[in-house]
Scaffold this motif. Sequence first.
Motif, PDB file in Angstrom:
ATOM      1  N   MET A 371      41.375  39.694  40.580  1.00 48.32           N
ATOM      2  CA  MET A 371      41.480  38.440  40.656  1.00 48.32           C
ATOM      3  C   MET A 371      41.668  37.852  39.226  1.00 48.32           C
ATOM      4  O   MET A 371      40.702  37.901  38.612  1.00 48.32           O
ATOM      5  CB  MET A 371      40.753  37.533  41.571  1.00 48.32           C
ATOM      6  N   ASN A 372      42.791  37.093  39.113  1.00 45.92           N
ATOM      7  CA  ASN A 372      42.922  36.270  37.984  1.00 45.92           C
ATOM      8  C   ASN A 372      42.415  34.682  38.199  1.00 45.92           C
ATOM      9  O   ASN A 372      43.319  33.957  38.844  1.00 45.92           O
ATOM     10  CB  ASN A 372      44.197  36.374  37.133  1.00 45.92           C
ATOM     11  N   ALA A 373      41.062  34.323  37.993  1.00 44.51           N
ATOM     12  CA  ALA A 373      40.806  32.997  38.648  1.00 44.51           C
ATOM     13  C   ALA A 373      41.645  31.859  37.863  1.00 44.51           C
ATOM     14  O   ALA A 373      41.849  30.840  38.851  1.00 44.51           O
ATOM     15  CB  ALA A 373      39.322  32.800  38.322  1.00 44.51           C
ATOM     16  N   LYS A 374      41.921  32.152  36.742  1.00 45.99           N
ATOM     17  CA  LYS A 374      42.742  30.811  36.116  1.00 45.99           C
ATOM     18  C   LYS A 374      44.148  30.765  36.531  1.00 45.99           C
ATOM     19  O   LYS A 374      44.727  29.663  36.783  1.00 45.99           O
ATOM     20  CB  LYS A 374      42.852  31.036  34.667  1.00 45.99           C
ATOM     21  N   LYS A 375      44.911  31.882  36.812  1.00 45.42           N
ATOM     22  CA  LYS A 375      46.170  31.869  37.388  1.00 45.42           C
ATOM     23  C   LYS A 375      46.045  31.776  39.166  1.00 45.42           C
ATOM     24  O   LYS A 375      47.292  31.985  39.337  1.00 45.42           O
ATOM     25  CB  LYS A 375      46.963  32.972  36.666  1.00 45.42           C
ATOM     26  N   THR A 376      45.138  31.910  39.493  1.00 43.65           N
ATOM     27  CA  THR A 376      44.968  32.153  41.029  1.00 43.65           C
ATOM     28  C   THR A 376      45.856  33.183  41.773  1.00 43.65           C
ATOM     29  O   THR A 376      46.395  33.067  42.595  1.00 43.65           O
ATOM     30  CB  THR A 376      45.183  30.975  41.729  1.00 43.65           C
ATOM     31  N   LYS A 377      45.870  34.419  40.822  1.00 44.87           N
ATOM     32  CA  LYS A 377      46.775  35.494  41.557  1.00 44.87           C
ATOM     33  C   LYS A 377      45.913  36.661  41.779  1.00 44.87           C
ATOM     34  O   LYS A 377      44.605  36.728  40.925  1.00 44.87           O
ATOM     35  CB  LYS A 377      47.756  36.014  40.321  1.00 44.87           C
ATOM     36  N   TYR A 378      46.279  37.470  42.555  1.00 47.64           N
ATOM     37  CA  TYR A 378      45.346  38.663  42.907  1.00 47.64           C
ATOM     38  C   TYR A 378      46.042  39.787  43.250  1.00 47.64           C
ATOM     39  O   TYR A 378      47.222  39.686  43.827  1.00 47.64           O
ATOM     40  CB  TYR A 378      44.353  38.446  43.957  1.00 47.64           C
ATOM     41  N   VAL A 379      45.526  41.034  43.010  1.00 43.44           N
ATOM     42  CA  VAL A 379      46.174  42.348  43.724  1.00 43.44           C
ATOM     43  C   VAL A 379      45.053  43.016  44.636  1.00 43.44           C
ATOM     44  O   VAL A 379      43.908  43.048  44.121  1.00 43.44           O
ATOM     45  CB  VAL A 379      46.490  43.147  42.569  1.00 43.44           C
ATOM     46  N   LEU A 380      45.523  43.492  45.717  1.00 44.95           N
ATOM     47  CA  LEU A 380      44.639  44.430  46.626  1.00 44.95           C
ATOM     48  C   LEU A 380      44.551  45.822  46.337  1.00 44.95           C
ATOM     49  O   LEU A 380      45.575  46.409  45.987  1.00 44.95           O
ATOM     50  CB  LEU A 380      44.891  43.719  47.854  1.00 44.95           C
ATOM     51  N   LEU A 381      43.328  46.343  46.376  1.00 45.01           N
ATOM     52  CA  LEU A 381      43.353  47.763  46.509  1.00 45.01           C
ATOM     53  C   LEU A 381      44.029  48.468  47.731  1.00 45.01           C
ATOM     54  O   LEU A 381      43.744  48.058  48.727  1.00 45.01           O
ATOM     55  CB  LEU A 381      41.939  48.248  46.340  1.00 45.01           C
ATOM     56  N   LYS A 382      45.082  49.341  47.586  1.00 50.43           N
ATOM     57  CA  LYS A 382      45.585  49.805  48.750  1.00 50.43           C
ATOM     58  C   LYS A 382      45.078  51.193  48.985  1.00 50.43           C
ATOM     59  O   LYS A 382      45.688  51.979  50.074  1.00 50.43           O
ATOM     60  CB  LYS A 382      47.196  49.547  48.527  1.00 50.43           C
ATOM     61  N   ASP A 383      44.800  51.826  47.954  1.00 49.99           N
ATOM     62  CA  ASP A 383      43.997  53.236  47.838  1.00 49.99           C
ATOM     63  C   ASP A 383      42.859  53.257  48.788  1.00 49.99           C
ATOM     64  O   ASP A 383      42.126  52.341  48.939  1.00 49.99           O
ATOM     65  CB  ASP A 383      44.161  53.794  46.465  1.00 49.99           C
ATOM     66  N   SER A 384      42.255  54.581  48.653  1.00 50.10           N
ATOM     67  CA  SER A 384      40.993  54.732  49.093  1.00 50.10           C
ATOM     68  C   SER A 384      39.738  54.005  48.260  1.00 50.10           C
ATOM     69  O   SER A 384      39.927  53.814  47.093  1.00 50.10           O
ATOM     70  CB  SER A 384      40.662  56.283  49.444  1.00 50.10           C
ATOM     71  N   PHE A 385      38.622  53.463  49.038  1.00 49.51           N
ATOM     72  CA  PHE A 385      37.531  52.840  48.064  1.00 49.51           C
ATOM     73  C   PHE A 385      36.932  53.833  47.695  1.00 49.51           C
ATOM     74  O   PHE A 385      35.694  54.413  48.301  1.00 49.51           O
ATOM     75  CB  PHE A 385      36.851  52.120  49.000  1.00 49.51           C
ATOM     76  N   SER A 386      37.243  54.835  46.784  1.00 44.07           N
ATOM     77  CA  SER A 386      36.724  55.785  46.023  1.00 44.07           C
ATOM     78  C   SER A 386      36.783  55.967  44.730  1.00 44.07           C
ATOM     79  O   SER A 386      37.565  55.253  43.986  1.00 44.07           O
ATOM     80  CB  SER A 386      37.345  57.092  46.581  1.00 44.07           C
ATOM     81  N   ASP A 387      36.440  57.054  43.969  1.00 46.36           N
ATOM     82  CA  ASP A 387      36.263  57.044  42.491  1.00 46.36           C
ATOM     83  C   ASP A 387      37.828  57.057  42.131  1.00 46.36           C
ATOM     84  O   ASP A 387      38.161  56.440  41.396  1.00 46.36           O
ATOM     85  CB  ASP A 387      35.588  58.357  42.100  1.00 46.36           C
ATOM     86  N   GLN A 388      38.440  58.035  42.665  1.00 45.41           N
ATOM     87  CA  GLN A 388      39.843  58.196  42.194  1.00 45.41           C
ATOM     88  C   GLN A 388      40.804  56.890  42.653  1.00 45.41           C
ATOM     89  O   GLN A 388      41.613  56.423  41.935  1.00 45.41           O
ATOM     90  CB  GLN A 388      40.315  59.220  42.903  1.00 45.41           C
ATOM     91  N   GLY A 389      40.612  56.486  44.050  1.00 47.20           N
ATOM     92  CA  GLY A 389      41.374  55.419  44.381  1.00 47.20           C
ATOM     93  C   GLY A 389      41.249  54.246  43.406  1.00 47.20           C
ATOM     94  O   GLY A 389      42.109  53.260  43.086  1.00 47.20           O
ATOM     95  N   ILE A 390      39.863  53.738  43.384  1.00 48.30           N
ATOM     96  CA  ILE A 390      39.444  52.492  42.485  1.00 48.30           C
ATOM     97  C   ILE A 390      40.107  52.690  41.025  1.00 48.30           C
ATOM     98  O   ILE A 390      40.417  51.862  40.376  1.00 48.30           O
ATOM     99  CB  ILE A 390      38.063  52.350  42.370  1.00 48.30           C
ATOM    100  N   ASP A 391      39.777  54.016  40.528  1.00 46.72           N
ATOM    101  CA  ASP A 391      40.275  54.180  38.923  1.00 46.72           C
ATOM    102  C   ASP A 391      41.892  54.093  38.963  1.00 46.72           C
ATOM    103  O   ASP A 391      42.387  53.498  38.022  1.00 46.72           O
ATOM    104  CB  ASP A 391      39.870  55.931  38.705  1.00 46.72           C
ATOM    105  N   ASN A 392      42.707  54.582  39.958  1.00 46.20           N
ATOM    106  CA  ASN A 392      44.002  54.333  39.921  1.00 46.20           C
ATOM    107  C   ASN A 392      44.409  52.848  39.853  1.00 46.20           C
ATOM    108  O   ASN A 392      45.446  52.552  39.538  1.00 46.20           O
ATOM    109  CB  ASN A 392      44.632  55.221  41.266  1.00 46.20           C
ATOM    110  N   PHE A 393      43.715  51.959  40.903  1.00 46.53           N
ATOM    111  CA  PHE A 393      43.754  50.883  40.877  1.00 46.53           C
ATOM    112  C   PHE A 393      43.856  50.007  39.789  1.00 46.53           C
ATOM    113  O   PHE A 393      44.381  48.968  39.340  1.00 46.53           O
ATOM    114  CB  PHE A 393      43.091  50.149  42.094  1.00 46.53           C
ATOM    115  N   LEU A 394      42.789  50.236  38.975  1.00 45.27           N
ATOM    116  CA  LEU A 394      42.276  49.553  37.803  1.00 45.27           C
ATOM    117  C   LEU A 394      42.874  50.046  36.574  1.00 45.27           C
ATOM    118  O   LEU A 394      43.015  49.249  35.495  1.00 45.27           O
ATOM    119  CB  LEU A 394      40.610  49.495  37.653  1.00 45.27           C
ATOM    120  N   ARG A 395      43.185  51.125  36.460  1.00 43.22           N
ATOM    121  CA  ARG A 395      43.933  51.788  35.415  1.00 43.22           C
ATOM    122  C   ARG A 395      45.195  50.998  34.874  1.00 43.22           C
ATOM    123  O   ARG A 395      45.921  50.268  35.682  1.00 43.22           O
ATOM    124  CB  ARG A 395      44.519  53.027  35.598  1.00 43.22           C
TER     125      ARG A 395
END
Length: 395
Positions: A371-395
């Motif tokens: 989430m970008n609090a200043k712009k009040t925008k966000y993106v949801l994780l759609k992959d699995s809640f795992s090392d690889q899933g979160i890494d792909n999400f944040l990369r």
Amino acid sequence: MQGLLLLLIIIIIIFDQENTEDTPWLEPCTFVLTVNALYSASDVIKLTSINFNVEVIQSDNMWLVLFYIPWNEHCQRMVQEWKKTATALKGIVKVGTIDVDKYGSMRCQYGIEKIPVIKIFAANKNMPEEYNGRKTSEAITSGILKSIQFLVKKRLKCGSRKKCTGSVNDMFALNDNNFDEHVECSDEIWMVEFYAPWCEHCKSQEPEWENAVSEVKRRTKGKVNLASVDITENNGLASQYGIQEVPIIKIFQKDQEPVDYDSEKSTSDIISKALDLYANMAPPKLIEQILNENIFKATCEDQLLCIISVLPDILDTGASGRNRYLNLMMKMADKYKKNQWGWLWTEPGAQPELEQSLGIGGFGYPAMAAMNAKKTKYVLLKDSFSDQGIDNFLR
């Protein structure tokens, strides 16, 4: 009468032969007279090993000195250009010459290995800088005027103080006197640029360096400092750290030997390196639970991104399950800590308004949003809640 005429003819022949035989040594004599008068009747000041210290070293004037040898053809070709330079800079910069063939001690003292060589004696007379530009009057005067402009600009920034301890854009000017106090004895990281006012590469680098200063200070919370050292005024530091060329950036960290910065010198690359250094020194990121609005604001308001997770109820996963999720978040936070993101977590239903605004709620736990609090925008994780899933999400 005929005998007298014959005697005169013999005398003329002998005189002419003597003149012819003397020609070889007459030419070198004329040549010596010519080279010794190379800079006579001009604005160029003739220096010697005797008057050099008084005229140049002890003087308040900036000097431009040509180290030359009279009989060298390259030096001879420079004569007119050097005279023009002296005339153009008259009253601004002193322009002189010294014959290092005649005064050999000066050649050794200033390490003259090739000729002609031009050296600039400016603020630090004991550490003159070599001019490496083209040997035309226009190029030389242009180079020296840029050096003067740079020096004046620096003095204006620093006020009337001879040693500048700080300047605009949070730039810190280090010197022989304050270096140990601020750098060697510090727990913080210092990126120090060694430069010289006459250096063209240093001048082109200056905007990139200055533009990075404030951003680095803000994003590292003052733990990484950018500073500069003018080697023309601080020959002790230049000698101590073996500065052979400029500009050069060295990185100083506590209990470590300084290392050279070897990446690109653009503003973005400097900031990126500073953030990497800061990330390595920063403690593991704390993953706070959102218990109230103040925790959310303190963590997310000033960050580019805030990573928020809604973890399953502890009754569903048990303590070990909860800790497994938190450890995964801490692992990811540590991996991306140079980005200085905020990291938070909450339980289902504990922050219903936040869940609703992020489009999370009722099912699908664990969930994550960037989430970008200043712009009040966000993106949801759609992959699995795992090392690889979160890494792909944040990369």
